[in-house]
Design an enzyme around this catalytic site. Structure first.
Site, PDB file in Angstrom:
ATOM      1  N   PHE A 268       0.436  -2.855 -22.143  1.00 52.12           N
ATOM      2  CA  PHE A 268       0.766  -1.466 -21.821  1.00 52.12           C
ATOM      3  C   PHE A 268       2.235  -1.395 -21.431  1.00 52.12           C
ATOM      4  CE2 PHE A 268      -3.587  -0.521 -22.052  1.00 52.12           C
ATOM      5  CZ  PHE A 268      -3.796   0.846 -21.875  1.00 52.12           C
TER       6      PHE A 268
ATOM      7  N   LYS B 165       5.285  -9.334  11.967  1.00 50.54           N
ATOM      8  CA  LYS B 165       5.868  -8.051  11.585  1.00 50.54           C
ATOM      9  C   LYS B 165       7.362  -8.033  11.887  1.00 50.54           C
ATOM     10  CE  LYS B 165       5.730  -3.097  12.580  1.00 50.54           C
ATOM     11  NZ  LYS B 165       5.117  -2.020  13.402  1.00 50.54           N
TER      12      LYS B 165
ATOM     13  N   LYS C 273       6.869 -10.328 -25.892  1.00 51.66           N
ATOM     14  CA  LYS C 273       5.703 -10.950 -25.263  1.00 51.66           C
ATOM     15  C   LYS C 273       4.685 -11.478 -26.274  1.00 51.66           C
ATOM     16  CE  LYS C 273       6.079  -8.017 -21.131  1.00 51.66           C
ATOM     17  NZ  LYS C 273       6.446  -9.049 -20.147  1.00 51.66           N
TER      18      LYS C 273
ATOM     19  N   ASP D 211       7.082  -6.731 -10.844  1.00 49.99           N
ATOM     20  CA  ASP D 211       7.963  -7.705 -11.483  1.00 49.99           C
ATOM     21  C   ASP D 211       8.577  -8.668 -10.466  1.00 49.99           C
ATOM     22  OD1 ASP D 211       7.641  -6.698 -14.100  1.00 49.99           O
ATOM     23  OD2 ASP D 211       9.112  -5.117 -13.707  1.00 49.99           O
TER      24      ASP D 211
ATOM     25  N   LEU E  62       1.118 -11.238 -18.811  1.00 51.00           N
ATOM     26  CA  LEU E  62       0.809 -10.935 -20.203  1.00 51.00           C
ATOM     27  C   LEU E  62       1.464 -11.950 -21.136  1.00 51.00           C
ATOM     28  CD1 LEU E  62      -0.432  -9.117 -22.322  1.00 51.00           C
ATOM     29  CD2 LEU E  62       1.481  -7.528 -22.013  1.00 51.00           C
TER      30      LEU E  62
ATOM     31  N   PRO F 245       5.545 -14.213 -11.977  1.00 52.61           N
ATOM     32  CA  PRO F 245       5.181 -14.698 -13.317  1.00 52.61           C
ATOM     33  C   PRO F 245       4.807 -13.525 -14.215  1.00 52.61           C
ATOM     34  CG  PRO F 245       3.426 -15.137 -11.732  1.00 52.61           C
ATOM     35  CD  PRO F 245       4.607 -14.679 -10.940  1.00 52.61           C
TER      36      PRO F 245
ATOM     37  N   ASN G 163       3.140  -0.172  -6.320  1.00 54.29           N
ATOM     38  CA  ASN G 163       3.503   0.946  -7.188  1.00 54.29           C
ATOM     39  C   ASN G 163       2.379   1.975  -7.170  1.00 54.29           C
ATOM     40  OD1 ASN G 163       1.574   0.245  -9.411  1.00 54.29           O
ATOM     41  ND2 ASN G 163       2.882  -1.580  -9.513  1.00 54.29           N
TER      42      ASN G 163
END
Length: 402
Positions: free
Chosen positions: A325, A288, A343, A278, A310, A307, A210
């Protein structure tokens, strides 16, 4: 712990004979660990040269509001956002009058209007000018707006008069500047912080990741270390230097990050600022992947859940004070509140990554912190360094209550 360590101070130099003390003030501030950038009025340049203050501060001196070269480097708005404290020393009667009226006709007064930093004035003028009702009215007005006043002192003056109006000495001004900053005491606390993205391999060449830069997590690690904490920073792949007095652990995948965090436990505080993937590919190809004409133009990847780092750490028997966050692009506070509950967190930090000025890879942030009672505490947009110190102060306060 030095209160000025790594604090960013803009020193404004007005046009008065006391400007000669500004050179010593720069040195005193830097001796205490502050980073100093100097802004001079036209009058200030008549009493001390920009070259002197450039040599002492280690940065070019900012002189003119409409200087194209200066705007290209660090414009007045950027300078206003950069500062933790704007200290004007000497603050002349003219500067005080213009500030009281909200005049923005030079770089210094414009910067003061644009900044969200604390502002302090060190008055320096003839005793009659200081006592004049107009000056006293301006001082009262500025105090009412939250300006700090350092002095003036009383004594003999350059004009031969004796009375109030002398600028305080550099050593005392540096101490007053330090007193503007709260002492954040996390001494003896172990703070575990996650930062950056994770990478989930598809094959030896490609991976899923990301846009996280890690800047917020690294700023938090630096702020926690400044507050006296023992800091462990578990980071995904980023190109950032390790903050001083921080133990850094580099990882790649979400599973690597979880293992590193578990190895770092127990911790008193967990701040999970990392943008953890996630999902990961169920099977990682050993070589490759090549285009296969027999399978058309697409490529199907089977993904499995990673997993939840947090949630896993927040459910432990020795759980730390847990801060998560929530980087969202819509329904920010709703999704953040749900994550807080799901959580088992003590605090959740919500930020809108759809806004490019405060999203991934930006230098600034704006956040809302939500607690277990769903009370919302908003932190206005400013640099990530400032946001980090504000957030660490907030966490330190909640930790004492906890």
């Amino acid at each position: 712990m030095q209160r000025l360590f790594r604090k960013r101070i803009v020193l404004g130099v007005g046009g008065g004979i006391a400007a000669y003390k500004s050179a010593e003030l720069v040195r005193r501030l830097r001796d205490q660990g502050a980073e100093v950038r100097v802004v001079m009025t036209q009058g200030g340049r008549e009493f001390i040269t920009p070259l002197t203050l450039q040599a002492l501060s280690g940065h070019p001196v900012h002189l003119d509001l409409l200087d194209p070269a200066a705007e290209a480097a660090m414009g007045h708005i950027e300078l206003a956002r950069w500062a933790d404290l704007v200290l004007i020393a000497p603050a002349t009667a003219d500067v005080m009058a213009r500030l009281a009226q909200g005049v923005a006709n030079d770089l210094l007064t414009t910067l003061v209007l644009a900044t969200d930093a604390q502002i302090a004035l060190a008055p320096a003028m003839n005793q009659a000018m200081w006592r004049d009702p107009a000056t006293q009215s301006n001082a009262e007005l500025l105090r009412g707006r939250g300006f700090h006043f350092f002095g003036p002192a009383a004594g003999s003056q350059a004009c031969g008069d004796v009375g109030p109006g002398r600028m305080l000495e550099a050593e005392e001004l540096a101490q007053r500047a330090a007193d503007c900053f709260q002492v954040l005491d996390l001494t003896g606390q172990h703070v575990l912080i996650t930062a950056g993205p994770t990478q989930e391999n598809i094959d030896p060449v490609r991976y899923i990741t990301n846009h996280s830069s890690g800047k917020m997590g690294f700023a938090l690690a630096e702020a926690a270390a400044e507050a006296g904490a023992r800091v462990t920073l578990v980071t995904g792949p980023v190109h950032l230097p390790t903050p001083d007095r921080v133990t850094r652990v580099d990882v790649v995948s979400a599973r690597d990050m979880l293992a590193a965090c578990e190895a770092a436990m127990p911790a008193d505080v967990l701040i999970a600022a990392a943008a953890v993937a996630d999902y990961r590919p169920e099977v990682v190809a050993s070589q490759k992947l090549k285009k296969d004409p027999t399978k058309g133009d697409g490529l199907l990847l089977q993904l499995v859940r990673n997993p939840d780092i947090l949630a896993t750490l927040a459910q432990r028997a020795d759980r730390p004070f847990s801060v998560g966050f929530a980087a969202e692009t819509e329904n920010l506070l709703e999704y953040a509140s749900r994550k807080l509950k799901d959580k088992n967190l003590d605090l959740i930090v919500a930020n809108d990554v759809a806004n490019p000025s405060i999203g991934f890879n930006s230098e600034e942030n704006a956040i809302t912190v939500i607690d277990r009672e769903l009370h919302e505490n908003a932190f206005a947009q400013t640099s990530k360094g400032k946001i980090a110190r504000q957030l660490i102060a907030f966490i330190a306060d909640r930790l004492k209550r906890h």
